[in-house]
Design an enzyme around this catalytic site. Structure first.
Site: not given
Length: 275
Positions: A11, A13, A247-249
């Protein structure tokens, strides 16, 4: 006999990190060993978080790693009609209903937790009269379109999936009445990934262990829609210093940052244990 088909489906994002590199390289290497094809899919149904700059960075990072993929790239945002069609087929079977509760209300009424730890929807909206559903939708209320899990399982019976040569019993009921779409989003991850894999002829899905339990929902949707089931392999996850998956988050270090710092593709392979 057609060659096997693999896919890498990020994704856009955020920037790709080492966990993505592991998944992309495993897909590329398994496709090469099997004499198969590697497809790239951009999962960009989240119009708020997905950005063109991140998508361009995906292409640059994968090329830098030495990964080649077939063109054209499938971008989910360009195929929403495919997902609406799949949703319509489920609705025609009487398996889809709207729910109107907020996230806070769902949490307060939760019937437990799903495999990801999120509150399980209690199913209250399933008993709403059709006229009431139509009235609330016409009034512009936010809603989610959910799969009636009990009715779906009554149609399919027990399900399994092929996990790298072994047979795994699927337990989609653990997810409750999963969301298939929302008022402002034409599809969900579960619905779009199942539709895409079938439409692209994917035969082998190689992805992170964090999606292992989701496979039960995907097998259910495949059975309901009459779609073929790929062979699955869920690989190890890379963890940060606190034991959390990259994780990107959590702002995991991106491949482009590592590249800017002088790392080479060989360094990346060593860092993720593929040297």
């Amino acid at each position: 006999m057609s060659p096997p088909v693999f896919r890498f489906a990020p994704s856009p994002n955020g920037y790709l990190h080492l966990g993505h590199a592991l998944s992309a390289l495993l897909n590329a290497e398994q496709a090469a060993r099997a004499g198969g094809r590697l497809l790239l899919r951009i999962e960009d149904i989240d119009a708020v978080r997905c950005k063109p700059d991140y998508e361009q960075a995906i292409y640059e990072d994968l090329a830098w790693l030495g990964i080649a993929w077939e063109r054209p790239v499938r971008r989910q945002s360009e195929h929403l009609d495919d997902y609406r069609a799949a949703l319509g087929r489920l609705a025609d079977q009487g398996l889809v209903y709207p729910s109107f509760e907020s996230r806070a209300e769902i949490a307060a009424q939760a019937a437990g937790r799903d495999p990801d730890g999120a509150p399980l929807y209690a199913g209250a909206a399933k008993s709403l009269p059709e006229a009431e559903r139509e009235r609330r939708i016409a009034a512009g209320e936010p809603y989610a379109l959910r799969l009636d899990m009990a009715a779906a399982l009554a149609r399919t019976g027990p399900l399994t999936w092929n996990e790298d040569g072994g047979t795994i019993a699927a337990n989609p009921a653990a997810w409750g009445d999963v969301v298939l779409a929302r008022k402002d989003v034409a599809t969900s991850y579960h619905l779009s990934v199942v539709a895409d894999d079938a439409l692209q002829g994917i035969t082998h899905v190689v992805r992170g262990r964090d999606l292992y339990e989701s496979t039960a929902v995907h097998r259910l949707l495949q059975a309901l829609l009459g779609l073929p089931a790929p062979v699955y392999r869920h690989h190890r996850l890379l963890l940060d210093a606190d034991g959390r998956k990259l994780s990107k988050s959590t702002q995991a270090t991106g491949l482009r940052e590592l590249r800017a710092g002088g790392r080479t593709p060989a360094d990346i392979r060593a860092l993720i244990g593929l040297d």
